[in-house]
Design an enzyme around this catalytic site. Structure first.
Site, PDB file in Angstrom:
ATOM      1  N   GLY A 201     -46.255 -26.284 -26.604  1.00  0.00           N
ATOM      2  CA  GLY A 201     -46.477 -26.719 -25.179  1.00  0.00           C
ATOM      3  C   GLY A 201     -45.783 -26.066 -23.978  1.00  0.00           C
TER       4      GLY A 201
ATOM      5  CE  LYS B 251     -44.146 -25.922 -36.299  1.00  0.00           C
ATOM      6  NZ  LYS B 251     -45.060 -25.156 -35.263  1.00  0.00           N
TER       7      LYS B 251
END
Length: 259
Positions: free
Chosen positions: A187, A98
């Protein structure tokens, strides 16, 4: 069966879980099980190859049977991100990474220019890159050209819990790349927000803080698992189109007329 395929690997769960900030290793393990997650993210900066705590954590992940997705969290330059990715490949024995290249310390917004450069370097070295990016179409195109086969646009700043800040941009990204696996990353704060992303047709959601910092992390992990399943099922069922005006659910033709 509804299978999620990432770089040729098949998974049943569409909820990816981060492993930081949990009250205890036991709580983390229980949360991963409650979420049904098959992929967990790990920061190389937190899990040292030589530290005893890192070895204990690595053993815990192995016992859970999850696929590890190492990340380059905290890297602010191309050189730092690439070096960290190479170390992660050696430590965790996986080509998956990632990729995070942070451009702003306050919002943790990705440095999209550095991200594309680092992705191109790593893809050329055989890495299978999961780039943490924005919802910008131009950046998405450049990441795909660089060799990425998965995109991970943010919903809002990391750890903010604000949910889908720009739903129009996320919908547009989804419509432009119908065949590319898209994972909403960062988020998300509530299960309803995760469900909304899945209802747009996103392939998966990656989250950490919303579970780890909940009053009951295990219970919250289970709630997110249900939300992901419901959102995916709704998308596959074909949601109705929105309207500007009301439309009666009972037809008026054929109704009795009073004189």
């Amino acid at each position: 069966m509804d299978i999620l395929t990432l770089y040729g690997q098949d998974f049943h769960s569409r909820l990816l879980l981060g492993t930081a900030q949990y009250p205890s290793p036991a709580c983390l393990a229980d949360a991963v099980r409650a979420a049904g997650s098959e992929i967990v993210t790990v920061s190389l900066r937190r899990e040292s190859a030589s530290a005893q705590s890192g070895q204990q954590f690595w053993q815990l992940v192995r016992e859970l049977g999850c696929r590890v997705l190492p990340n380059t969290a905290g890297c602010h330059s191309v050189k730092e991100a690439v070096t960290t990715a190479r170390m992660a490949r050696e430590l965790f024995d996986t080509p998956w990474i990632k990729l995070e290249v942070i451009g702003d310390s306050d919002t943790l917004r990705p440095d999209v220019f550095g991200l594309v450069d680092a992705a191109r370097i790593l893809a050329a070295e055989g890495f299978e890159v999961f780039p943490y990016t924005t919802d910008d179409l131009g950046v998405a195109e450049r990441l795909l050209d660089a060799g990425c086969r998965v995109l991970m646009p943010w919903a809002a700043p990391i750890g903010s819990g604000r949910g889908l800040s720009h739903p129009y941009a996320l919908r547009t990204l989804r419509s432009y790349y119908p065949g590319v696996p898209l994972i909403v990353d960062a988020g998300i704060g509530l299960p309803s927000q995760a469900a909304a992303a899945m209802e747009m047709g996103y392939d998966a959601v990656l989250l950490n803080t919303a579970v780890a910092k909940a009053g009951d992390p295990v219970g919250m992990a289970g709630a997110f698992a249900h939300a992901i399943t419901a959102g995916r099922a709704a998308w596959r069922a074909g949601p109705m189109e929105t309207r500007d005006m009301a439309a009666p659910s009972t037809p008026v033709i054929g109704m009795a007329q009073w004189g």
